[in-house]
Enzyme design. Structure first.
Site, PDB file in Angstrom:
ATOM      1  N   CYS A  34      -7.684  81.495  96.718  1.00  0.00           N
ATOM      2  CA  CYS A  34      -6.567  82.313  97.176  1.00  0.00           C
ATOM      3  C   CYS A  34      -5.158  82.150  96.479  1.00  0.00           C
ATOM      4  O   CYS A  34      -4.264  81.160  96.545  1.00  0.00           O
ATOM      5  CB  CYS A  34      -6.324  82.079  98.690  1.00  0.00           C
TER       6      CYS A  34
ATOM      7  N   CYS B  25      -2.111  82.186  98.527  1.00  0.00           N
ATOM      8  CA  CYS B  25      -1.969  81.060  99.343  1.00  0.00           C
ATOM      9  C   CYS B  25      -1.458  79.864  98.429  1.00  0.00           C
ATOM     10  O   CYS B  25      -0.358  79.129  98.928  1.00  0.00           O
ATOM     11  CB  CYS B  25      -3.271  80.397 100.046  1.00  0.00           C
ATOM     12  N   ASP B  26      -1.897  79.696  97.093  1.00  0.00           N
ATOM     13  CA  ASP B  26      -1.793  78.693  96.500  1.00  0.00           C
ATOM     14  C   ASP B  26      -1.069  78.722  95.165  1.00  0.00           C
ATOM     15  O   ASP B  26      -0.813  77.695  94.388  1.00  0.00           O
ATOM     16  CB  ASP B  26      -2.919  77.873  96.208  1.00  0.00           C
TER      17      ASP B  26
END
Ligand SMILES: Cc1cc2nc3c(=O)[nH]c(=O)nc-3n(C[C@H](O)[C@H](O)[C@H](O)COP(=O)(O)OP(=O)(O)OC[C@H]3O[C@@H](n4cnc5c(N)ncnc54)[C@H](O)[C@@H]3O)c2cc1C
Length: 310
Positions: free
Chosen positions: A135, A138-139
């Site tokens: 992701c 997200c990261d």
């Protein structure tokens, strides 16, 4: 075997399930949740969440999920951390089967999420969450000025690559073929970006790492098996997600990839059965969007029960 009929059973205990549980409990529906053996859902695997509103300093996944759980339980959500094996939606009340026991319910909310598909290359398990992610939203921000890899040949791989150029110094897209599922416009955009290098005929053979995390990978050319080494401190696998809908055995309409199709707001093809979160979401796949859909499903469910109570 109890003949008690619950108002609503919620299947799955990720952000969607807990939020549905919170709303259903506050609406006095006395919801029962089967949270699954992976209680807390996908975020139990991640250390830092920086994009869920309300946590100015960020929060660990397990801690946030505990907060969501405690909040819903405070209003009366009853939770069993067990997997639903199968369901029978052919008549009402609906039947939900768990560890050989049958539970009855007037309505059901499905929030069983999705799993990212991994490559299963050598050394991958050890590096999950330690440099290898599924992701970028997200990261991605954890890889400022670092070199990263994106694996995949579809639109999401191109999207992830383009997004990652905001942080990374270089993004290399690896794809095992030279035919692309990505649309031409997305592929052209990636190819034209000065920070992105697109490399067909390259697949990951082995992930390389040291004590600090990922250091790169050994790449293989599937045409002749030749190998080369590439260095990178981050890698994003973007080869798709698999929604968890097998236990429904086709009783709820899904698309070709298994995602549940919403018919009217969050209601599925079966009246009285609702769905929320990554199990229906082919696009956003975020904790906040899953939580939002959980709220919607609980409100839709409450209204439907009110209109259809016997
Ligand atoms: C490594 C990683 C990091 C991420 N980081 C972020 C981030 O920083 N920010 C962000 O917004 N999003 C992040 N995401 C995405 C986010 O985790 C998902 O979008 C979100 O968890 C989806 O919530 P959900 O409730 O739909 O499903 P999930 O969280 O997947 O929960 C599904 C639930 O269903 C249960 N279940 C499955 N099958 C059954 C069954 N048969 N019976 C009973 N229960 C069942 C599981 O046990 C689980 O509790 C990340 C995802 C991953 C994998």
């Amino acid at each position: 075997m109890s003949d008690e009929v619950h108002e609503v059973i919620i299947i799955g205990s990720g952000p969607a399930g807990y939020t549905a549980g919170l709303y259903a409990a506050r609406a006095m529906l006395e919801p029962l949740m089967f949270g699954g053996y992976m209680s807390g859902g996908q975020l139990m695997l991640t250390s830092d969440i920086e994009n869920f509103p309300g946590y100015p300093k960020g929060v660990s996944g397990p801690e946030m999920m505990l907060h969501l759980r405690e909040q819903a339980e405070r209003f009366g959500l009853s939770i069993q951390d067990k997997n639903v094996e199968r369901v029978d939606f052919s008549e009402r009340p609906f039947k939900v089967f768990v560890e050989g026991e049958q539970f009855l319910s007037n309505a059901v909310i499905i929030s069983t999420g999705a799993e990212a598909i991994w490559l299963d290359a050598e050394n991958e398990k050890a590096q999950k969450g330690r440099g290898i992610s599924t992701c970028a939203t997200c990261d991605g921000a954890f890889f400022r000025d670092e070199e990263v890899l994106v694996i995949g040949g579809g639109d999401s791989a191109m999207e992830e690559a383009t997004f990652l150029t905001r942080f990374a110094s270089k993004v290399t897209v690896l794809h095992r073929r030279d035919t692309w599922k990505a649309s031409k416009v997305m592929l052209d955009r990636a190819n034209a970006h000065p920070k992105i290098e697109v490399r067909p005929f390259r697949q990951i053979k082995t992930w390389l790492s040291d004590d600090n995390g990922l250091t790169g990978a050994i790449l293989e050319d599937p045409r002749d098996g030749s190998t080369e080494e590439i260095s990178a401190t981050g890698a994003f696998i973007a080869i798709g997600h698999k929604p968890i809908t097998g236990f429904l055995e086709g009783q709820v309409e899904t698309d070709d990839h298994g995602y549940i199709i919403s018919k009217e707001f969050t209601m599925t093809s079966v009246e009285g059965v609702f769905a929320a979160g990554d199990v229906v979401d082919t696009r956003y796949k975020q904790a906040i969007t899953a939580a939002g859909m959980g709220c919607q499903a609980a409100i839709d469910c409450e209204r439907w029960l009110e209109e259809n109570s016997h």
